[in-house]
Design a protein around this motif. Structure first.
Motif, PDB file in Angstrom:
ATOM      1  N   PRO A  40       1.401  -1.061  -0.405  1.00 29.40           N
ATOM      2  CA  PRO A  40      -0.018   0.003   0.181  1.00 29.40           C
ATOM      3  C   PRO A  40       0.902   1.171  -0.112  1.00 29.40           C
ATOM      4  N   SER A  41       0.584   2.460  -0.229  1.00 30.10           N
ATOM      5  CA  SER A  41       1.004   3.370  -0.724  1.00 30.10           C
ATOM      6  C   SER A  41       0.600   4.884  -0.078  1.00 30.10           C
ATOM      7  N   SER A  45      -8.759  10.508  -2.515  1.00 30.85           N
ATOM      8  CA  SER A  45      -9.121  11.554  -1.791  1.00 30.85           C
ATOM      9  C   SER A  45     -10.753  10.710  -1.261  1.00 30.85           C
ATOM     10  N   ALA A  46     -10.938   9.349  -1.756  1.00 37.24           N
ATOM     11  CA  ALA A  46     -12.205   9.003  -1.821  1.00 37.24           C
ATOM     12  C   ALA A  46     -12.148   7.762  -0.320  1.00 37.24           C
ATOM     13  N   GLY A  47     -10.655   7.610  -0.058  1.00 38.12           N
ATOM     14  CA  GLY A  47     -10.448   6.720   0.749  1.00 38.12           C
ATOM     15  C   GLY A  47      -9.927   5.423   0.349  1.00 38.12           C
ATOM     16  N   LEU A  48      -9.972   5.591  -0.657  1.00 36.46           N
ATOM     17  CA  LEU A  48      -9.260   4.186  -1.191  1.00 36.46           C
ATOM     18  C   LEU A  48      -8.031   3.832  -1.116  1.00 36.46           C
ATOM     19  N   PRO A  49      -7.933   2.460  -1.355  1.00 40.20           N
ATOM     20  CA  PRO A  49      -6.390   2.257  -1.120  1.00 40.20           C
ATOM     21  C   PRO A  49      -5.958   2.274  -2.383  1.00 40.20           C
ATOM     22  N   MET A  50      -3.809   2.583  -2.635  1.00 41.08           N
ATOM     23  CA  MET A  50      -3.818   2.174  -4.074  1.00 41.08           C
ATOM     24  C   MET A  50      -2.311   1.953  -3.316  1.00 41.08           C
ATOM     25  N   PRO A  81      -8.219   2.378   5.586  1.00 44.46           N
ATOM     26  CA  PRO A  81      -9.583   2.639   4.745  1.00 44.46           C
ATOM     27  C   PRO A  81     -10.500   2.542   6.106  1.00 44.46           C
ATOM     28  N   ASP A  82     -11.625   3.195   5.554  1.00 42.01           N
ATOM     29  CA  ASP A  82     -12.685   3.817   6.551  1.00 42.01           C
ATOM     30  C   ASP A  82     -13.556   2.765   6.710  1.00 42.01           C
TER      31      ASP A  82
END
Length: 85
Positions: A40-41, A45-50, A81-82
Motif C-alpha cells: 500500500p502507498s 481522496s475517496a479513502g480507497l487504498p492505492m 481505510p474507513d
C-alpha cells in the motif's frame, strides 16, 4: 529495480465490479518472469487504498522484497481505510 503503480486506479469497493484493466501493470512482471511485490502507498481522496509495486531482475526476489520493506519503513504506518479500524 523498477517502481510502478500496482494498478491504474484505486482499489474498488468490496462487492463492486472489477474495473477493466485492473491487472494491466502487474502483468508486465508476469510476462517478463521477474519478481514483483506490491505494498500500500496511500489513500485516495475517496479513502480507497492505492499501491506501488517493486520489480527486480529475474532471480532477485529478495531485492524486490527488500525495496518494498525499505519503502514501508520510509512511509511509516499505513492508515486503515474507513470501516477497517
Amino acid at each position: 529495480m523498477l517502481a510502478a503503480p500496482t494498478a491504474c486506479e484505486t482499489a474498488f469497493p468490496f462487492g463492486s465490479e472489477v474495473p477493466a484493466g485492473q491487472a494491466d501493470i502487474t502483468a508486465f512482471a508476469d510476462l517478463a518472469g521477474i519478481p514483483a511485490t506490491s505494498v500500500p502507498s496511500a489513500l485516495s481522496s475517496a479513502g480507497l487504498p492505492m499501491a506501488i509495486q517493486f520489480m527486480a531482475p529475474a532471480g532477485e526476489d529478495a531485492r524486490a522484497l527488500g525495496a518494498a520493506m525499505a519503502y514501508e519503513d520510509l512511509r511509516g504506518e499505513f492508515p486503515a481505510p474507513d470501516g477497517f479500524e
